[in-house]
Design an enzyme around this catalytic site. Sequence first.
Site, PDB file in Angstrom:
ATOM      1  N   GLU A   1      40.467  29.877  39.256  1.00 50.60           N
ATOM      2  CA  GLU A   1      40.750  29.841  37.554  1.00 50.60           C
ATOM      3  C   GLU A   1      41.314  31.222  36.907  1.00 50.60           C
ATOM      4  O   GLU A   1      42.330  31.009  36.335  1.00 50.60           O
ATOM      5  CB  GLU A   1      39.241  29.843  37.141  1.00 50.60           C
ATOM      6  CG  GLU A   1      38.417  28.816  37.321  1.00 50.60           C
ATOM      7  CD  GLU A   1      37.561  28.999  38.706  1.00 50.60           C
ATOM      8  OE1 GLU A   1      38.265  29.537  39.555  1.00 50.60           O
ATOM      9  OE2 GLU A   1      36.410  28.527  38.551  1.00 50.60           O
TER      10      GLU A   1
ATOM     11  N   CYS B   1      39.800  34.132  42.086  1.00 54.45           N
ATOM     12  CA  CYS B   1      39.221  32.747  42.189  1.00 54.45           C
ATOM     13  C   CYS B   1      40.487  31.999  41.614  1.00 54.45           C
ATOM     14  O   CYS B   1      41.393  32.389  40.925  1.00 54.45           O
ATOM     15  CB  CYS B   1      38.128  32.594  41.063  1.00 54.45           C
ATOM     16  SG  CYS B   1      36.568  33.593  41.376  1.00 54.45           S
TER      17      CYS B   1
HETATM   18 ZN   LIG Z   1      35.757  32.940  39.319  1.00 54.11          ZN
END
Ligand SMILES: [Zn+2]
Length: 131
Positions: A58, A56
């Site tokens: 993040e 992801c």
């Molecule tokens: Zn994530």
Amino acid sequence: MSPEMHKTWEAACLSRQRSYSPYSHFAVGAALKIRNSDLSIGGCNVENASYGGTVCAERSAVFSAVSQGYQDFEFLIVVTDAEPPAVPCAFCLGVLAEFCPPDFPVHLANLAGVERSYRLDELLPHPFKLL
Ligand SMILES: [Zn+2]
């Protein structure tokens, strides 16, 4: 939005443009404001044909920042083109909890700007701790 939040939001938007998301077509960008610095370090989602290999935005941002020697973050901005803006997944919240205090600000944004703001412990009230 404060000037430093705007700058970090722009970094997250730029990172989103670099998203590699041929499977989900859901581009995500994230940027961490580095404390006591003008720096914002971004990350994007990087998908993989073997879906479990996907990372992801993040976590990309956290791993990029840590790799560059930064572990003290002021806040995170996550940008999607979604309404309401997407919330970080539990994997990413756990990685954030490794480096950030419970009151760490997580701002959720779209292409118009920041829409919602939470404390990390609102999104992950009971993070896993090994020690
Ligand atoms: Zn994530």
